[in-house]
Write an enzyme that holds these catalytic residues in place. Structure first.
Site, mmCIF file in Angstrom:
data_model
loop_
_atom_site.group_PDB
_atom_site.id
_atom_site.type_symbol
_atom_site.label_atom_id
_atom_site.label_comp_id
_atom_site.label_asym_id
_atom_site.label_seq_id
_atom_site.Cartn_x
_atom_site.Cartn_y
_atom_site.Cartn_z
ATOM 1 C CD GLU A 36 -5.476 3.036 -1.413
ATOM 2 O OE1 GLU A 36 -4.855 4.724 -0.744
ATOM 3 O OE2 GLU A 36 -6.154 2.862 -2.209
ATOM 4 C CB VAL A 60 -1.236 -0.100 1.308
ATOM 5 C CG1 VAL A 60 -1.628 1.540 1.262
ATOM 6 C CG2 VAL A 60 -1.965 -1.357 0.932
ATOM 7 C CB CYS A 112 -7.016 -7.045 3.139
ATOM 8 S SG CYS A 112 -5.821 -6.106 4.033
HETATM 9 P P1 NAD Z 1 2.590 -5.181 4.053
HETATM 10 O O1 NAD Z 1 2.946 -5.656 5.182
HETATM 11 O O2 NAD Z 1 3.849 -4.861 2.180
HETATM 12 O O3 NAD Z 1 4.002 -3.313 4.846
HETATM 13 C C1 NAD Z 1 4.016 -2.758 5.758
HETATM 14 C C2 NAD Z 1 5.535 -2.530 5.733
HETATM 15 O O4 NAD Z 1 5.453 -1.680 7.270
HETATM 16 C C3 NAD Z 1 6.573 -3.291 5.620
HETATM 17 O O5 NAD Z 1 7.931 -2.842 4.883
HETATM 18 C C4 NAD Z 1 6.885 -3.614 6.918
HETATM 19 O O6 NAD Z 1 8.805 -2.950 7.410
HETATM 20 C C5 NAD Z 1 7.141 -1.607 7.350
HETATM 21 N N1 NAD Z 1 6.579 -1.558 8.909
HETATM 22 C C6 NAD Z 1 6.065 -1.884 10.402
HETATM 23 N N2 NAD Z 1 6.596 -1.411 10.805
HETATM 24 C C7 NAD Z 1 6.624 -0.349 10.966
HETATM 25 C C8 NAD Z 1 8.005 0.626 11.768
HETATM 26 N N3 NAD Z 1 7.552 0.775 13.158
HETATM 27 N N4 NAD Z 1 8.148 1.504 11.125
HETATM 28 C C9 NAD Z 1 9.083 2.071 9.741
HETATM 29 N N5 NAD Z 1 8.728 0.540 9.069
HETATM 30 C C10 NAD Z 1 7.105 -0.359 9.171
HETATM 31 O O7 NAD Z 1 1.982 -4.441 4.390
HETATM 32 P P2 NAD Z 1 0.649 -3.906 3.236
HETATM 33 O O8 NAD Z 1 -0.173 -4.842 2.279
HETATM 34 O O9 NAD Z 1 1.595 -2.261 2.467
HETATM 35 O O10 NAD Z 1 -0.665 -3.339 4.364
HETATM 36 C C11 NAD Z 1 -0.336 -2.213 5.334
HETATM 37 C C12 NAD Z 1 -1.485 -1.961 5.226
HETATM 38 O O11 NAD Z 1 -2.996 -1.404 4.463
HETATM 39 C C13 NAD Z 1 -2.685 -3.177 5.653
HETATM 40 O O12 NAD Z 1 -2.931 -2.824 7.154
HETATM 41 C C14 NAD Z 1 -2.943 -3.821 5.482
HETATM 42 O O13 NAD Z 1 -4.373 -3.687 5.435
HETATM 43 C C15 NAD Z 1 -3.704 -2.183 4.537
HETATM 44 N N6 NAD Z 1 -4.085 -1.819 3.314
HETATM 45 C C16 NAD Z 1 -4.021 -3.063 2.241
HETATM 46 C C17 NAD Z 1 -4.124 -3.798 0.921
HETATM 47 C C18 NAD Z 1 -3.586 -4.071 -0.217
HETATM 48 O O14 NAD Z 1 -3.728 -4.686 -1.086
HETATM 49 N N7 NAD Z 1 -2.089 -4.815 0.184
HETATM 50 C C19 NAD Z 1 -5.237 -2.548 0.287
HETATM 51 C C20 NAD Z 1 -6.056 -2.664 0.984
HETATM 52 C C21 NAD Z 1 -4.996 -1.394 2.877
HETATM 53 C C1 UGA Z 2 -9.223 -6.684 -1.658
HETATM 54 C C2 UGA Z 2 -10.054 -5.275 -2.263
HETATM 55 O O1 UGA Z 2 -10.666 -6.180 -3.098
HETATM 56 C C3 UGA Z 2 -9.310 -3.963 -2.218
HETATM 57 O O2 UGA Z 2 -10.454 -2.913 -2.356
HETATM 58 C C4 UGA Z 2 -8.965 -3.617 -0.895
HETATM 59 O O3 UGA Z 2 -8.500 -2.585 -0.668
HETATM 60 C C5 UGA Z 2 -8.225 -4.720 -0.227
HETATM 61 O O4 UGA Z 2 -8.845 -6.098 -0.716
HETATM 62 C C6 UGA Z 2 -7.763 -4.738 0.337
HETATM 63 O O5 UGA Z 2 -8.303 -4.448 1.782
HETATM 64 O O6 UGA Z 2 -5.993 -5.024 1.049
HETATM 65 P P1 UGA Z 2 -6.995 -7.397 -2.942
HETATM 66 O O7 UGA Z 2 -7.297 -8.112 -1.874
HETATM 67 O O8 UGA Z 2 -5.723 -6.767 -3.420
HETATM 68 O O9 UGA Z 2 -8.826 -6.289 -3.006
HETATM 69 O O10 UGA Z 2 -7.872 -8.014 -4.208
HETATM 70 P P2 UGA Z 2 -8.846 -8.814 -5.170
HETATM 71 O O11 UGA Z 2 -9.021 -8.194 -6.417
HETATM 72 O O12 UGA Z 2 -10.511 -7.678 -3.766
HETATM 73 O O13 UGA Z 2 -9.119 -10.301 -4.796
HETATM 74 C C7 UGA Z 2 -8.885 -10.629 -3.235
HETATM 75 C C8 UGA Z 2 -9.634 -11.883 -3.477
HETATM 76 O O14 UGA Z 2 -10.821 -12.375 -3.935
HETATM 77 C C9 UGA Z 2 -8.466 -12.827 -4.574
HETATM 78 O O15 UGA Z 2 -7.877 -13.970 -4.560
HETATM 79 C C10 UGA Z 2 -9.187 -12.584 -6.052
HETATM 80 O O16 UGA Z 2 -8.593 -14.228 -7.447
HETATM 81 C C11 UGA Z 2 -10.617 -13.615 -5.292
HETATM 82 N N1 UGA Z 2 -11.726 -12.652 -5.705
HETATM 83 C C12 UGA Z 2 -12.173 -11.820 -6.334
HETATM 84 C C13 UGA Z 2 -12.795 -13.876 -6.561
HETATM 85 O O17 UGA Z 2 -12.800 -15.386 -6.264
HETATM 86 N N2 UGA Z 2 -13.618 -13.998 -6.902
HETATM 87 C C14 UGA Z 2 -14.142 -12.627 -7.842
HETATM 88 O O18 UGA Z 2 -15.341 -12.291 -8.274
HETATM 89 C C15 UGA Z 2 -13.313 -11.195 -7.082
#
Ligand code: NAD
Ligand code: UGA
Length: 466
Positions: free
Chosen positions: A168, A15, A279
């Protein structure tokens, strides 16, 4: 654009990296620095070779290429960067707790708390602190408390803070497109000036009517609710997929028919091997935990069932493969097509492939896994065992192969688990020629050309097809 000149983002993950890259790209007059304790990750973000970025997202290399070194920076100098910033985004990981109170359900907030403490210590003057991580409702109160306990003075200078929630909604694989044209941006807070300052950043490229403002708790809860609703649709359609298989209906026809109802809509109705990603499960379990905490047992049980059905779907597919292969996969080769949790990402967190492959390994299968973006090191970590030495695979072993033909070599079955585009264009006669007969295609994504596979002599199972 208000008074924001320097932005710091704590957390250079899936993110933090893409989000800040797009902000820097769209706001050239704002300096954006992404900091992380993980020096290896920061080095990868700074790699001159844009193919080495730690996060694979279509289009991300171009965005980073334009902004990096100009107004986008990646650094391990956490405190120094915070001290120089007007806005600090907290974008650190919030995984499910593995031990202690709430283990298995509640989110582990230790990285968020550590970040807040670092901000409290290092910030100068007035700082807007933005929750970008997905957090339990009312976490902003905890952050506020930590910031206030800093005593209001750092280095002899008065400090003050405004806490905002700005969850996000990007999805992996489409992160850049989602960030560049979001359905909405949500900003929750109590301080109108801070809300306006953050909104003015997004207004550089997001139409004003798509920037929603609300209070802190509604913003925090909207994020958990959005993920719960999305995941619920997947469990709903996967349940119907199993029913289709039992009755001779076709889940894609059912999805087309119900999706044409504008109240339901066509998206997120794709049956598959169950949802993965870092997530959905984590956020629903967090919601379940919070509902129980507030005494709402029925609400908790309702949402918990979405996760239960997801696990069932994954187990069901592993069992089905075993059943179709005459009740045993011991010593049999199975080509696994795809390991990432969805296409167009290198992320494997909670990928359905992990659970399904583990179940097949447990039964003694020899897995030949191909995925265009996932490394062997990552697979080994996820599967909890090292890959078998090439040429000497034994029962219950796996190894990575570079292409589909090698995944199929000597195999009794191909199991398609990730919907990579290349799996729609398989040369079935060539693949069938290297497999052992009778050969199966198990398509858990309905991605492959089933009629071409059948024409080449394979038996085909497609998710949701009766
Ligand atoms: P991630 O594990 O890829 O990245 C998190 C980073 O934070 C790591 O690189 C870690 O080293 C760093 N970190 C942790 N503690 C720290 C500190 N004290 N100081 C500096 N760096 C530190 O995680 P992500 O997938 O980017 O997710 C981050 C957040 O966003 C989560 O809460 C997740 O639920 C949310 N989110 C994720 C997605 C997604 O698609 N991955 C989408 C929407 C929201
Ligand atoms: C999901 C949400 O779509 C985002 O809006 C959100 O920000 C994010 O989680 C988060 O909070 O991390 P993401 O997990 O990256 O995003 O990807 P998706 O496209 O939602 O897919 C999630 C899982 O559901 C995948 O394994 C995908 O293959 C599956 N999926 C999705 C299905 O099996 N069927 C569908 O119709 C859609």
């Amino acid at each position: 654009m208000g008074s924001i000149r320097h932005i710091c983002c704590i957390g250079a993950g899936y993110v933090g990296g893409p989000t800040m890259a797009v902000i820097a790209d769209r706001c050239p007059e704002v300096q954006v620095t992404v900091v992380d304790l993980n020096a290896e990750r920061i080095a990868a973000w700074n790699d001159p070779d844009l193919a080495q970025l730690p996060v694979y997202e279509p289009g991300l290399d171009a965005v980073v290429g334009r902004a990096r070194g100009r107004n986008l920076h990646f650094s391990t100098a956490v405190e120094q960067t915070i001290a120089a910033s007007d806005v600090v985004f907290i974008s650190v990981n919030t995984p499910t707790k593995t031990k202690g109170l709430g283990a298995g359900q509640a989110s582990d907030l230790k990285w968020v708390e550590a970040s807040a403490r670092t901000v409290a210590k290092a910030a100068r003057g007035h700082t807007i602190v933005v929750e970008k991580s997905t957090l339990p409702v009312r976490t902003a109160a905890v952050i506020q408390q930590i910031l206030e306990s800093a005593g209001g003075a750092a280095g002899g200078e008065q400090t003050s803070f405004s806490v905002l929630s700005n969850p996000e909604f990007l999805a992996e694989g489409t992160a850049v497109a989602d960030l560049e044209a979001p359905d909405r941006v949500l900003i929750g807070g109590q301080d109108p000036a801070a809300i306006e300052a953050l909104a003015s950043i997004y207004r550089q490229w997001v139409p004003a009517e798509r920037i929603l403002t609300t209070n802190l708790w509604s913003s925090e809860l909207s994020k958990l609710t959005a993920n719960a609703f999305l995941a619920q649709r997947i469990s709903s359609i996967n349940g119907i997929a199993a029913f289709c298989e039992a009755t001779g209906a076709d889940v894609r026809e059912v999805a087309r028919a119900i999706g044409a109802d504008s109240r339901i809509g066509p998206k997120f109705l794709q049956a598959g091997p169950g949802f993965g990603g870092s997530c959905f499960q984590k956020d629903i379990l967090n919601l379940v935990y919070l509902c129980r905490h507030y005494g709402l047992e029925e609400v908790a049980a309702y949402w918990e069932q979405v996760v239960t059905l997801n696990h069932w779907q994954q187990q069901r597919i592993a069992r089905l493969v075993i059943t179709k292969l005459f009740g045993t996969v011991s010593g049999k080769r199975i080509g696994v097509l795809g390991f990432a949790f969805k296409a167009d990402t290198n992320d494997t967190r909670e990928s359905p492939a992990i659970r399904i492959c583990r179940d097949l390994l447990e039964e003694g299968a020899i897995l030949q896994i191909v995925d265009p973006k996932v490394s062997e090191r990552q697979m080994a970590q996820d599967l909890g065992q090292a890959s078998a030495p090439t040429g000497r695979p034994s029962d219950g072993s796996w190894h990575q192969v570079p292409d589909i033909l090698q995944a199929a070599a000597g195999a009794d079955a191909l199991l398609l688990l990730t919907e990579w585009q290349q799996f729609a264009q398989i040369d079935w006669p060539a693949v069938a020629a290297v497999m052992r007969r009778p050969a199966w295609l198990f398509d858990a994504r309905a991605k492959a050309d089933a009629s071409a596979a059948r024409a080449a002599g394979l038996q085909v199972w497609t998710v949701g097809e009766g």
